[in-house]
Design a protein around this motif. Structure first.
Motif, PDB file in Angstrom:
ATOM      1  N   MET A  92      36.123  19.727  66.961  1.00 50.53           N
ATOM      2  CA  MET A  92      35.101  20.761  66.945  1.00 50.53           C
ATOM      3  C   MET A  92      35.643  21.976  66.190  1.00 50.53           C
ATOM      4  SD  MET A  92      32.085  21.394  67.937  1.00 50.53           S
ATOM      5  CE  MET A  92      31.067  22.813  67.947  1.00 50.53           C
ATOM      6  N   ALA A  93      34.751  22.684  65.552  1.00 53.76           N
ATOM      7  CA  ALA A  93      35.141  23.841  64.759  1.00 53.76           C
ATOM      8  C   ALA A  93      35.701  24.945  65.659  1.00 53.76           C
ATOM      9  CB  ALA A  93      33.938  24.352  63.989  1.00 53.76           C
ATOM     10  N   ASP A  94      36.640  25.697  65.114  1.00 51.59           N
ATOM     11  CA  ASP A  94      37.313  26.733  65.889  1.00 51.59           C
ATOM     12  C   ASP A  94      36.988  28.137  65.386  1.00 51.59           C
ATOM     13  OD1 ASP A  94      38.801  26.945  68.126  1.00 51.59           O
ATOM     14  OD2 ASP A  94      40.740  26.638  67.170  1.00 51.59           O
ATOM     15  N   HIS A  95      36.814  28.274  64.096  1.00 52.46           N
ATOM     16  CA  HIS A  95      36.596  29.596  63.504  1.00 52.46           C
ATOM     17  C   HIS A  95      35.130  30.001  63.601  1.00 52.46           C
ATOM     18  CE1 HIS A  95      40.633  29.730  61.834  1.00 52.46           C
ATOM     19  NE2 HIS A  95      40.476  28.459  61.527  1.00 52.46           N
ATOM     20  N   ALA A  96      34.925  31.299  63.649  1.00 53.23           N
ATOM     21  CA  ALA A  96      33.565  31.823  63.769  1.00 53.23           C
ATOM     22  C   ALA A  96      32.717  31.437  62.559  1.00 53.23           C
ATOM     23  CB  ALA A  96      33.599  33.332  63.933  1.00 53.23           C
ATOM     24  N   SER A  97      33.332  31.474  61.386  1.00 50.26           N
ATOM     25  CA  SER A  97      32.581  31.133  60.180  1.00 50.26           C
ATOM     26  C   SER A  97      32.164  29.660  60.180  1.00 50.26           C
ATOM     27  CB  SER A  97      33.395  31.449  58.929  1.00 50.26           C
ATOM     28  OG  SER A  97      34.591  30.691  58.927  1.00 50.26           O
ATOM     29  N   ALA A  98      33.022  28.790  60.694  1.00 49.33           N
ATOM     30  CA  ALA A  98      32.694  27.365  60.765  1.00 49.33           C
ATOM     31  C   ALA A  98      31.583  27.118  61.777  1.00 49.33           C
ATOM     32  CB  ALA A  98      33.928  26.557  61.137  1.00 49.33           C
ATOM     33  N   LEU A  99      31.619  27.851  62.892  1.00 43.16           N
ATOM     34  CA  LEU A  99      30.560  27.721  63.892  1.00 43.16           C
ATOM     35  C   LEU A  99      29.227  28.187  63.335  1.00 43.16           C
ATOM     36  CD1 LEU A  99      32.515  28.973  67.031  1.00 43.16           C
ATOM     37  CD2 LEU A  99      31.784  26.630  66.541  1.00 43.16           C
ATOM     38  N   LYS A 100      29.259  29.278  62.568  1.00 47.54           N
ATOM     39  CA  LYS A 100      28.028  29.778  61.954  1.00 47.54           C
ATOM     40  C   LYS A 100      27.498  28.774  60.934  1.00 47.54           C
ATOM     41  CE  LYS A 100      26.013  33.527  59.336  1.00 47.54           C
ATOM     42  NZ  LYS A 100      26.237  34.816  58.658  1.00 47.54           N
ATOM     43  N   GLN A 101      28.386  28.152  60.189  1.00 52.40           N
ATOM     44  CA  GLN A 101      27.975  27.159  59.206  1.00 52.40           C
ATOM     45  C   GLN A 101      27.305  25.968  59.882  1.00 52.40           C
ATOM     46  OE1 GLN A 101      28.079  27.571  55.901  1.00 52.40           O
ATOM     47  NE2 GLN A 101      26.964  25.654  55.720  1.00 52.40           N
ATOM     48  N   ILE A 102      27.804  25.569  61.023  1.00 54.11           N
ATOM     49  CA  ILE A 102      27.200  24.463  61.769  1.00 54.11           C
ATOM     50  C   ILE A 102      25.796  24.838  62.224  1.00 54.11           C
ATOM     51  CG2 ILE A 102      27.332  23.162  63.938  1.00 54.11           C
ATOM     52  CD1 ILE A 102      30.408  23.188  63.561  1.00 54.11           C
ATOM     53  N   ARG A 103      25.649  26.069  62.728  1.00 52.23           N
ATOM     54  CA  ARG A 103      24.324  26.519  63.179  1.00 52.23           C
ATOM     55  C   ARG A 103      23.331  26.559  62.020  1.00 52.23           C
ATOM     56  NH1 ARG A 103      27.387  30.458  65.854  1.00 52.23           N
ATOM     57  NH2 ARG A 103      26.696  32.043  64.372  1.00 52.23           N
ATOM     58  N   SER A 104      23.767  27.102  60.895  1.00 52.10           N
ATOM     59  CA  SER A 104      22.843  27.224  59.762  1.00 52.10           C
ATOM     60  C   SER A 104      22.525  25.864  59.154  1.00 52.10           C
ATOM     61  CB  SER A 104      23.394  28.184  58.706  1.00 52.10           C
ATOM     62  OG  SER A 104      24.630  27.741  58.248  1.00 52.10           O
ATOM     63  N   SER A 105      23.470  24.943  59.167  1.00 48.27           N
ATOM     64  CA  SER A 105      23.183  23.612  58.625  1.00 48.27           C
ATOM     65  C   SER A 105      22.185  22.870  59.509  1.00 48.27           C
ATOM     66  CB  SER A 105      24.459  22.802  58.449  1.00 48.27           C
ATOM     67  OG  SER A 105      25.009  22.455  59.690  1.00 48.27           O
ATOM     68  N   LYS A 106      22.230  23.109  60.818  1.00 46.21           N
ATOM     69  CA  LYS A 106      21.235  22.497  61.705  1.00 46.21           C
ATOM     70  C   LYS A 106      19.846  23.055  61.417  1.00 46.21           C
ATOM     71  CE  LYS A 106      24.259  21.295  65.525  1.00 46.21           C
ATOM     72  NZ  LYS A 106      24.652  21.568  66.913  1.00 46.21           N
ATOM     73  N   ARG A 107      19.751  24.353  61.158  1.00 44.84           N
ATOM     74  CA  ARG A 107      18.462  24.958  60.822  1.00 44.84           C
ATOM     75  C   ARG A 107      17.925  24.368  59.518  1.00 44.84           C
ATOM     76  NH1 ARG A 107      20.811  29.874  62.812  1.00 44.84           N
ATOM     77  NH2 ARG A 107      21.498  30.386  60.709  1.00 44.84           N
ATOM     78  N   ARG A 108      18.799  24.226  58.521  1.00 47.75           N
ATOM     79  CA  ARG A 108      18.371  23.643  57.240  1.00 47.75           C
ATOM     80  C   ARG A 108      17.936  22.191  57.416  1.00 47.75           C
ATOM     81  NH1 ARG A 108      22.883  26.333  55.232  1.00 47.75           N
ATOM     82  NH2 ARG A 108      24.038  24.380  55.234  1.00 47.75           N
ATOM     83  N   GLN A 109      18.639  21.457  58.265  1.00 45.75           N
ATOM     84  CA  GLN A 109      18.304  20.051  58.490  1.00 45.75           C
ATOM     85  C   GLN A 109      16.905  19.930  59.085  1.00 45.75           C
ATOM     86  OE1 GLN A 109      20.679  18.062  61.440  1.00 45.75           O
ATOM     87  NE2 GLN A 109      19.938  16.047  60.869  1.00 45.75           N
ATOM     88  N   VAL A 110      16.577  20.771  60.042  1.00 46.30           N
ATOM     89  CA  VAL A 110      15.246  20.728  60.658  1.00 46.30           C
ATOM     90  C   VAL A 110      14.185  21.068  59.627  1.00 46.30           C
ATOM     91  CG1 VAL A 110      13.759  21.861  62.351  1.00 46.30           C
ATOM     92  CG2 VAL A 110      16.068  21.174  62.982  1.00 46.30           C
ATOM     93  N   ARG A 111      14.420  22.109  58.837  1.00 43.80           N
ATOM     94  CA  ARG A 111      13.448  22.502  57.815  1.00 43.80           C
ATOM     95  C   ARG A 111      13.259  21.386  56.784  1.00 43.80           C
ATOM     96  NH1 ARG A 111      15.518  26.410  53.640  1.00 43.80           N
ATOM     97  NH2 ARG A 111      16.308  24.419  52.898  1.00 43.80           N
ATOM     98  N   ASN A 112      14.364  20.790  56.336  1.00 41.93           N
ATOM     99  CA  ASN A 112      14.284  19.735  55.337  1.00 41.93           C
ATOM    100  C   ASN A 112      13.516  18.529  55.876  1.00 41.93           C
ATOM    101  OD1 ASN A 112      15.763  21.350  53.669  1.00 41.93           O
ATOM    102  ND2 ASN A 112      17.673  20.227  53.923  1.00 41.93           N
ATOM    103  N   GLN A 113      13.741  18.183  57.137  1.00 47.04           N
ATOM    104  CA  GLN A 113      13.024  17.059  57.729  1.00 47.04           C
ATOM    105  C   GLN A 113      11.528  17.331  57.790  1.00 47.04           C
ATOM    106  OE1 GLN A 113      15.051  16.595  61.484  1.00 47.04           O
ATOM    107  NE2 GLN A 113      16.470  15.075  60.678  1.00 47.04           N
ATOM    108  N   LEU A 114      11.146  18.560  58.124  1.00 45.17           N
ATOM    109  CA  LEU A 114       9.725  18.919  58.171  1.00 45.17           C
ATOM    110  C   LEU A 114       9.082  18.816  56.792  1.00 45.17           C
ATOM    111  CD1 LEU A 114       9.762  21.996  60.571  1.00 45.17           C
ATOM    112  CD2 LEU A 114       8.684  19.788  60.969  1.00 45.17           C
ATOM    113  N   VAL A 115       9.776  19.328  55.796  1.00 44.50           N
ATOM    114  CA  VAL A 115       9.228  19.305  54.437  1.00 44.50           C
ATOM    115  C   VAL A 115       9.087  17.873  53.943  1.00 44.50           C
ATOM    116  CG1 VAL A 115       9.705  19.934  52.036  1.00 44.50           C
ATOM    117  CG2 VAL A 115      10.044  21.607  53.852  1.00 44.50           C
TER     118      VAL A 115
END
Length: 93
Positions: A1-24
């Motif tokens: 699992m990611a340890d750094h704050a930036s890596a955690l933020k990247q995981i959150r934003s990639s999940k948001r993009r994944q949901v948007r991409n699936q909808l489109v």
């Protein structure tokens, strides 16, 4: 699992993009299916109006970064030629 704050933020934003991409992509597939059913039923007027909506949706997907511009262009081209010929397509989004 990611340890750094930036890596955690990247995981959150990639999940948001994944949901948007699936909808489109899901909405694109739905539009293509509607066009195919209209073409199979020989409703060319309906297919032409759906083609305009589908083309617009593909262009929006390109600007959002969901699809590559060449991919969208190829799919639009194939759909347009099928509508002009009045044949159902084998194309999926």
């Amino acid at each position: 699992m990611a340890d750094h704050a930036s890596a955690l933020k990247q995981i959150r934003s990639s999940k948001r993009r994944q949901v948007r991409n699936q909808l489109v992509l899901s909405s694109l597939k739905t539009l293509v299916k509607k066009m195919n059913t209209a073409l199979a039923a020989k409703k060319l007027d309906e297919a032409k109006t759906l083609l305009a909506r589908t083309t617009s949706a593909f262009d929006r997907a390109v600007t959002k970064g969901v699809l590559h511009r060449n991919t969208a262009s190829r799919k639009i081209s194939r759909l347009t030629s099928k509508v002009q010929k009045g044949l159902p397509t084998q194309e999926s989004a």
